[in-house]
Design a protein around this motif. Structure first.
Motif, PDB file in Angstrom:
ATOM      1  N   VAL A 137      -7.502   1.742   6.543  1.00 55.52           N
ATOM      2  CA  VAL A 137      -7.130   0.356   6.234  1.00 55.52           C
ATOM      3  C   VAL A 137      -6.044  -0.139   7.190  1.00 55.52           C
ATOM      4  O   VAL A 137      -6.139  -1.254   7.717  1.00 55.52           O
ATOM      5  N   LEU A 146       0.827  -1.208   0.000  1.00 54.95           N
ATOM      6  CA  LEU A 146       0.000   0.000   0.000  1.00 54.95           C
ATOM      7  C   LEU A 146       0.859   1.255   0.000  1.00 54.95           C
ATOM      8  O   LEU A 146       0.569   2.230  -0.693  1.00 54.95           O
ATOM      9  N   ALA A 149      -7.066  -0.700  -2.767  1.00 60.94           N
ATOM     10  CA  ALA A 149      -6.351  -1.263  -1.613  1.00 60.94           C
ATOM     11  C   ALA A 149      -6.205  -2.779  -1.751  1.00 60.94           C
ATOM     12  O   ALA A 149      -5.097  -3.314  -1.650  1.00 60.94           O
ATOM     13  N   PHE A 168     -11.438   0.944   3.052  1.00 63.66           N
ATOM     14  CA  PHE A 168     -10.663   1.860   2.210  1.00 63.66           C
ATOM     15  C   PHE A 168     -11.573   2.853   1.493  1.00 63.66           C
ATOM     16  O   PHE A 168     -11.342   4.073   1.528  1.00 63.66           O
ATOM     17  N   LEU A 177      -2.101   3.954  -6.816  1.00 65.02           N
ATOM     18  CA  LEU A 177      -3.267   3.646  -5.991  1.00 65.02           C
ATOM     19  C   LEU A 177      -4.482   4.332  -6.607  1.00 65.02           C
ATOM     20  O   LEU A 177      -4.448   5.528  -6.901  1.00 65.02           O
ATOM     21  N   LEU A 221      -6.160   4.971   3.371  1.00 67.01           N
ATOM     22  CA  LEU A 221      -5.070   4.099   3.820  1.00 67.01           C
ATOM     23  C   LEU A 221      -4.945   4.090   5.342  1.00 67.01           C
ATOM     24  O   LEU A 221      -4.672   3.040   5.932  1.00 67.01           O
TER      25      LEU A 221
END
Length: 153
Positions: free
Chosen positions: A116, A14, A32, A84, A23, A113
């Protein structure tokens, strides 16, 4: 803090995707979970809608057999993606017609992020690696925790 292999690999992937500009919450290869799954889209067959945590028949079958992708069960992967997308500011389940978020917005990606990483740490039963609030805890006007830097920082 010792991290599990799956957690360390997921965070590394990530981190790399975020900093390399690859991303994209709207692309199943580069979201993600797409990044955690090595940019493959096989995980998308585990659900009928992007952002849903409801498993398809195939997803339930794989979950029942205990199958994992890079250490994560089908339900965990769907939850990671939902966390995410919500963190990025999307309404779930994701519908392109209701899109109100710029998928390239770094702040939205960063927020997603953070959510996550918090979820991944909770899955593994470790403190959130992004939570620095512990560094500011004190007792008798002295810090409780030491500040440590890695060489080269």
């Amino acid at each position: 803090m010792i991290l599990s292999n799956r957690l360390e690999k997921a965070i590394t992937k990530l981190y790399s995707a975020f900093h390399s500009g690859t991303l994209n919450p709207e692309d199943c290869h580069h979201c993600a979970v797409g990044n955690i799954c090595d940019n493959l889209d096989t995980w998308k067959h585990l659900t009928e809608q992007h952002g849903s945590t409801r498993l398809t028949y195939l997803g339930r079958l794989n979950e029942g057999f205990g199958r994992r992708i890079n250490g994560y069960s089908p339900h965990e992967l769907l939850t990671i993606e939902a966390v995410f997308l919500r963190g990025c500011g999307y309404a779930l389940p994701f519908r392109r017609s209701e899109k109100k978020v710029n998928p390239r917005d770094k702040e939205a990606q960063f927020n997603g992020l953070c959510a996550v990483v918090e979820y991944l740490c909770a899955l593994d039963g470790v403190d959130n690696v992004m939570d620095i609030s512990r560094l500011f805890e004190y007792e008798n006007d002295q810090p409780i925790h030491e500040l440590h830097f890695s060489p080269g920082c």
